[in-house]
Design an enzyme around this catalytic site. Structure first.
Site, short mmCIF file in Angstrom:
data_model
loop_
_atom_site.label_atom_id
_atom_site.label_comp_id
_atom_site.label_asym_id
_atom_site.label_seq_id
_atom_site.Cartn_x
_atom_site.Cartn_y
_atom_site.Cartn_z
CB VAL A 50 -0.95 0.01 1.22
CG1 VAL A 50 -1.75 1.30 1.30
CG2 VAL A 50 -1.90 -1.19 1.16
CB CYS A 51 4.10 2.01 1.68
SG CYS A 51 3.72 1.43 3.35
#
Length: 201
Positions: A50-51
């Site tokens: 997700v980062c």
């Protein structure tokens, strides 16, 4: 979980990779943000999932932040060397490319502890976002759990709301966006605003 809104933002000096790619051993938050607004974006780890979507989205909006006099700092517990490696890895190969904001290395976990966003038992930061005014006071914070990515446009909206309030003295009602009218913080002001805008809420 601490609420830092209305309090002085904790200062920090750590190694970092600057927006121009320069690696420094002592990035000072207070020095870098003097006379500016600041947005601090915590994220769990480099080279994850997700980062990169969040950090690339943040980079795509960096000109919007700069036009509003906002210094953007991303923070994770990774080293500055890992930050640098991630910046130098192409997006198509799991990297984030040369993002144009500072990536601070919270190796000792002091920053995520001071901002109270460290995930207990995991040792990484939750997805915490903090908006800090030119006096170093936290004016907005939101913390997402690890699987939940943020909307970076909401950070810009919060900057706009704060700057509107500072300029006009009015408050920003639900769903306020730049260019909208504000609300006078009084019973009469609330009644007038709701009479005109209740259906839009």
């Amino acid at each position: 979980m601490s609420v830092l809104v209305g309090k002085q933002a904790p200062d920090f000096t750590v190694p970092a990779v600057l927006g121009d790619g320069q690696i420094v051993d002592s990035f000072s938050f207070s020095e870098a943000t003097r006379g500016k607004y600041a947005v601090i974006v915590f994220y769990p780890l480099d080279f994850t999932f997700v980062c990169p979507s969040e950090l690339i989205a943040l980079d795509h909006r960096i000109d919007e932040f700069k036009s509003r006099n906002v210094e953007v700092i991303a923070v994770s517990i990774d080293s500055h060397f890992t930050h640098n490696a991630w910046r130098n890895t192409p997006v198509g190969k799991g990297g984030i490319g040369p993002v144009r904001y500072t990536m601070a290395a919270d190796i000792a976990h002091n920053i995520c502890k001071d901002y109270d966003v460290e995930a207990e038992g995991v040792g990484v930061a939750y997805r915490g976002s903090f908006l800090i005014d030119k006096n170093g006071v936290v004016r907005h914070q939101v913390v997402n759990d690890l699987p939940l990515g943020r909307n970076m446009d909401e950070l810009i909206r919060m900057v706009d709301a704060l700057q509107f309030h500072e300029e006009h003295g009015e408050v920003c009602p639900a769903g306020w966006n730049k260019g909208d009218t504000g609300m006078n913080a009084s019973p009469a002001g609330v009644a007038e605003y709701l009479e005109k805008n209740a259906e839009k809420l």
